[in-house]
Design a protein around this motif. Structure first.
Motif, PDB file in Angstrom:
ATOM      1  N   GLN A 110       0.843  -1.199   0.000  1.00 56.34           N
ATOM      2  CA  GLN A 110       0.000   0.000   0.000  1.00 56.34           C
ATOM      3  C   GLN A 110       0.877   1.247   0.000  1.00 56.34           C
ATOM      4  OE1 GLN A 110      -3.229  -0.260   2.769  1.00 56.34           O
ATOM      5  NE2 GLN A 110      -3.396   1.941   2.930  1.00 56.34           N
ATOM      6  N   LYS A 114       0.645   1.810  -6.660  1.00 56.62           N
ATOM      7  CA  LYS A 114       0.061   0.752  -7.488  1.00 56.62           C
ATOM      8  C   LYS A 114      -1.133   1.252  -8.301  1.00 56.62           C
ATOM      9  CE  LYS A 114      -0.756  -2.433  -4.694  1.00 56.62           C
ATOM     10  NZ  LYS A 114      -2.148  -2.067  -4.435  1.00 56.62           N
ATOM     11  N   THR A 115      -2.099   1.834  -7.587  1.00 52.57           N
ATOM     12  CA  THR A 115      -3.321   2.284  -8.268  1.00 52.57           C
ATOM     13  C   THR A 115      -2.985   3.356  -9.311  1.00 52.57           C
ATOM     14  OG1 THR A 115      -4.549   1.784  -6.275  1.00 52.57           O
ATOM     15  CG2 THR A 115      -5.642   3.213  -7.874  1.00 52.57           C
ATOM     16  N   THR A 116      -2.162   4.305  -8.894  1.00 54.40           N
ATOM     17  CA  THR A 116      -1.755   5.365  -9.829  1.00 54.40           C
ATOM     18  C   THR A 116      -1.104   4.756 -11.070  1.00 54.40           C
ATOM     19  OG1 THR A 116      -1.254   6.687  -7.862  1.00 54.40           O
ATOM     20  CG2 THR A 116      -0.409   7.518  -9.958  1.00 54.40           C
ATOM     21  N   LYS A 120      -2.054   4.894 -15.034  1.00 61.69           N
ATOM     22  CA  LYS A 120      -1.048   5.441 -15.955  1.00 61.69           C
ATOM     23  C   LYS A 120      -0.775   4.446 -17.091  1.00 61.69           C
ATOM     24  CE  LYS A 120       2.013   8.210 -12.899  1.00 61.69           C
ATOM     25  NZ  LYS A 120       3.329   8.139 -12.236  1.00 61.69           N
ATOM     26  N   GLN A 147     -10.922   6.386  -6.153  1.00 61.99           N
ATOM     27  CA  GLN A 147      -9.706   6.856  -6.837  1.00 61.99           C
ATOM     28  C   GLN A 147      -9.664   6.323  -8.274  1.00 61.99           C
ATOM     29  OE1 GLN A 147      -6.101   5.620  -4.836  1.00 61.99           O
ATOM     30  NE2 GLN A 147      -4.771   6.519  -6.367  1.00 61.99           N
ATOM     31  N   THR A 248       8.342   3.444  -8.921  1.00 63.63           N
ATOM     32  CA  THR A 248       7.638   4.728  -8.830  1.00 63.63           C
ATOM     33  C   THR A 248       8.455   5.753  -8.049  1.00 63.63           C
ATOM     34  OG1 THR A 248       6.544   4.076  -6.795  1.00 63.63           O
ATOM     35  CG2 THR A 248       5.379   3.617  -8.850  1.00 63.63           C
ATOM     36  N   LYS A 249       8.015   6.972  -8.154  1.00 62.55           N
ATOM     37  CA  LYS A 249       8.536   8.102  -7.363  1.00 62.55           C
ATOM     38  C   LYS A 249      10.014   8.376  -7.644  1.00 62.55           C
ATOM     39  CE  LYS A 249       5.070   6.828  -4.006  1.00 62.55           C
ATOM     40  NZ  LYS A 249       4.635   6.667  -2.651  1.00 62.55           N
ATOM     41  N   ASP A 251      10.906  10.694  -9.258  1.00 65.93           N
ATOM     42  CA  ASP A 251      11.003  12.154  -9.304  1.00 65.93           C
ATOM     43  C   ASP A 251      11.220  12.719  -7.903  1.00 65.93           C
ATOM     44  OD1 ASP A 251       8.320  11.010  -8.994  1.00 65.93           O
ATOM     45  OD2 ASP A 251       7.746  13.065  -8.537  1.00 65.93           O
ATOM     46  N   GLY A 274       7.894   5.585 -12.800  1.00 69.82           N
ATOM     47  CA  GLY A 274       6.956   6.654 -12.476  1.00 69.82           C
ATOM     48  C   GLY A 274       7.749   7.895 -12.124  1.00 69.82           C
ATOM     49  N   THR A 275       7.410   8.998 -12.788  1.00 72.24           N
ATOM     50  CA  THR A 275       8.194  10.210 -12.551  1.00 72.24           C
ATOM     51  C   THR A 275       7.319  11.374 -12.100  1.00 72.24           C
ATOM     52  OG1 THR A 275       7.983  10.692 -14.902  1.00 72.24           O
ATOM     53  CG2 THR A 275      10.006   9.611 -14.213  1.00 72.24           C
ATOM     54  N   GLY A 276       6.173  11.073 -11.500  1.00 68.47           N
ATOM     55  CA  GLY A 276       5.297  12.128 -11.002  1.00 68.47           C
ATOM     56  C   GLY A 276       3.918  11.577 -10.705  1.00 68.47           C
ATOM     57  N   GLU A 277       3.053  12.425 -10.163  1.00 72.16           N
ATOM     58  CA  GLU A 277       1.723  11.949  -9.781  1.00 72.16           C
ATOM     59  C   GLU A 277       0.738  11.980 -10.948  1.00 72.16           C
ATOM     60  OE1 GLU A 277       0.463  12.805  -5.593  1.00 72.16           O
ATOM     61  OE2 GLU A 277       1.880  14.449  -5.878  1.00 72.16           O
TER      62      GLU A 277
HETATM   63  P1  GDP Z   1      -1.250   2.367  -3.759  1.00 75.10           P
HETATM   64  O1  GDP Z   1      -1.695   2.336  -2.322  1.00 75.10           O
HETATM   65  O2  GDP Z   1      -0.056   1.516  -3.977  1.00 75.10           O
HETATM   66  O3  GDP Z   1      -2.345   2.079  -4.728  1.00 75.10           O
HETATM   67  O4  GDP Z   1      -0.700   3.847  -4.020  1.00 75.10           O
HETATM   68  P2  GDP Z   1      -1.331   5.085  -4.811  1.00 75.10           P
HETATM   69  O5  GDP Z   1      -1.387   4.810  -6.268  1.00 75.10           O
HETATM   70  O6  GDP Z   1      -2.587   5.523  -4.167  1.00 75.10           O
HETATM   71  O7  GDP Z   1      -0.165   6.154  -4.593  1.00 75.10           O
HETATM   72  C1  GDP Z   1       0.259   6.596  -3.324  1.00 75.10           C
HETATM   73  C2  GDP Z   1       0.755   8.040  -3.450  1.00 75.10           C
HETATM   74  O8  GDP Z   1       1.923   8.058  -4.255  1.00 75.10           O
HETATM   75  C3  GDP Z   1      -0.247   8.958  -4.133  1.00 75.10           C
HETATM   76  O9  GDP Z   1      -0.220  10.202  -3.481  1.00 75.10           O
HETATM   77  C4  GDP Z   1       0.288   9.070  -5.561  1.00 75.10           C
HETATM   78  O10 GDP Z   1      -0.072  10.292  -6.168  1.00 75.10           O
HETATM   79  C5  GDP Z   1       1.778   8.993  -5.307  1.00 75.10           C
HETATM   80  N1  GDP Z   1       2.545   8.496  -6.479  1.00 75.10           N
HETATM   81  C6  GDP Z   1       2.362   7.385  -7.206  1.00 75.10           C
HETATM   82  N2  GDP Z   1       3.293   7.272  -8.173  1.00 75.10           N
HETATM   83  C7  GDP Z   1       4.094   8.361  -8.072  1.00 75.10           C
HETATM   84  C8  GDP Z   1       5.269   8.832  -8.782  1.00 75.10           C
HETATM   85  O11 GDP Z   1       5.791   8.215  -9.722  1.00 75.10           O
HETATM   86  N3  GDP Z   1       5.792  10.013  -8.341  1.00 75.10           N
HETATM   87  C9  GDP Z   1       5.266  10.707  -7.296  1.00 75.10           C
HETATM   88  N4  GDP Z   1       5.858  11.856  -6.946  1.00 75.10           N
HETATM   89  N5  GDP Z   1       4.203  10.294  -6.608  1.00 75.10           N
HETATM   90  C10 GDP Z   1       3.614   9.144  -6.984  1.00 75.10           C
END
Ligand code: GDP
Length: 296
Positions: A110, A114-116, A120, A147, A248-249, A251, A274-277
């Motif tokens: 979590q 993942k969801t993001t 994408k 979401q 991810t992240k 960035d 992943g390079t941003g939200e």
């Molecule tokens: P999940 O619980 O794994 O489904 O996670 P989410 O998809 O809800 O993402 C958790 C947080 O990480 C959210 O605030 C997203 O916007 C952020 N996030 C996801 N991917 C990236 C990324 O590549 N870069 C940045 N900066 N934030 C990200």
């Protein structure tokens, strides 16, 4: 971009070769020591760092590679090659096929993104002309359904989910069957995460896996967790057949080296980063391009 620090330090280490009138054993040693420090500071696993420098040394025979200029080039190429080796396990990543429905299941903890990343990825393929849909089988995290619904609606990606069905395997199965009947090319299944690796998470993941029989499983890894990436990736790979990885992240302020170590440990290729939200902040990963950019 993250890893910029690592890139800067590696480049400095390699450029320092240009400052030495002669390239001898001592100069090479100093350069490799700087390369090692840069990698360790970026959180790359110590064993892997040693492997990398040993690999570089193996490629270099200082007595038999000619002039200073040539020596510099040989050393730089050797470091480049070994860095590529870290990021590329040599396994060809799975690709969807036109004319049949492919199911991609996402797994990860979590908060990893993942969801993001599911959305994408659907958006990425949709832009390339594939008929994509997302199934939200995350019944654990309150808000996951909203979401997915909100973001998919915005991007005009069909989605399936339920606020009443408690069994994620049932939702996943129903969603996948619905989209298969409608002849979707790519059906992406988002699963639940937990804050830690727990038996209940893995049990649920296996149930969803059995229900949808995915063509590919993507493990989503948050680069900002550093060295913990490695054990996490291994734990998931032990449970299900992880085919590829999205980091991810990259960035953020993540050092990124932990994620690279995890790739070497699990032998699963990175397919995207992943390079941003934002929905379009997902880049296809190509090892040579990535390393070239890092050393730019
Ligand atoms: P999940 O619980 O794994 O489904 O996670 P989410 O998809 O809800 O993402 C958790 C947080 O990480 C959210 O605030 C997203 O916007 C952020 N996030 C996801 N991917 C990236 C990324 O590549 N870069 C940045 N900066 N934030 C990200």
């Amino acid at each position: 971009m993250v890893l910029a620090d690592l890139g800067r330090k590696l480049t400095t280490a390699l450029r320092s070769l240009g400052n030495s009138p002669v390239i001898n054993e001592d100069v090479l040693k100093k350069c490799l020591k700087d390369v090692q420090s840069a990698l360790l500071e970026a959180d790359v696993n110590i064993k892997l760092v040693k492997q990398l420098t040993d690999g570089v040394k193996k490629q270099i025979d200082l007595d038999n590679i000619g002039t200073g200029l040539n020596k510099r080039r040989v050393i730089q190429t050797a470091v480049y090659k070994e860095l590529c080796r870290i990021c590329d396990p040599g396994v060809k990543p799975w690709k969807p096929t036109k004319g049949r429905s492919s199911v991609i299941m996402f797994v990860g903890l979590q908060g990893s993104g993942k969801t993001t990343s599911c959305i994408k990825l659907a958006y990425h393929y949709q832009k390339k002309g594939w008929k994509c849909a997302v199934v939200c089988a995350d019944t654990f995290r309150a808000g996951a359904y909203d979401q997915v619904k909100q973001n998919c609606t915005k991007a005009r990606i069909p989605f399936y989910g339920s606020l009443t069905e408690p069994d994620p395997a049932v939702i996943a199965y129903d969603g996948v069957e619905t989209f298969k009947k409608e002849k979707f090319d790519i059906i992406i299944v988002d699963t639940s995460g937990r804050h830690k690796q727990e038996d209940s998470l893995f049990e649920e993941m296996l149930q969803v896996n059995n229900a949808v029989e995915p063509d590919n499983i993507i493990f989503v890894m948050d680069a900002s967790i550093g060295q913990a990436c490695e054990s996490q990736a291994k734990a998931f790979k032990d449970q299900v057949d992880v085919g590829s990885v999205i980091i991810t992240k990259l960035d953020s302020h993540a050092k990124g080296g932990g994620a690279l170590s995890a790739i070497a440990a699990t032998q699963s290729p990175i397919v995207f980063i992943g390079t941003g939200e934002h929905i379009d902040e997902l880049e296809p990963f190509e090892t040579t391009k990535f390393i070239r950019k890092l050393l730019n």
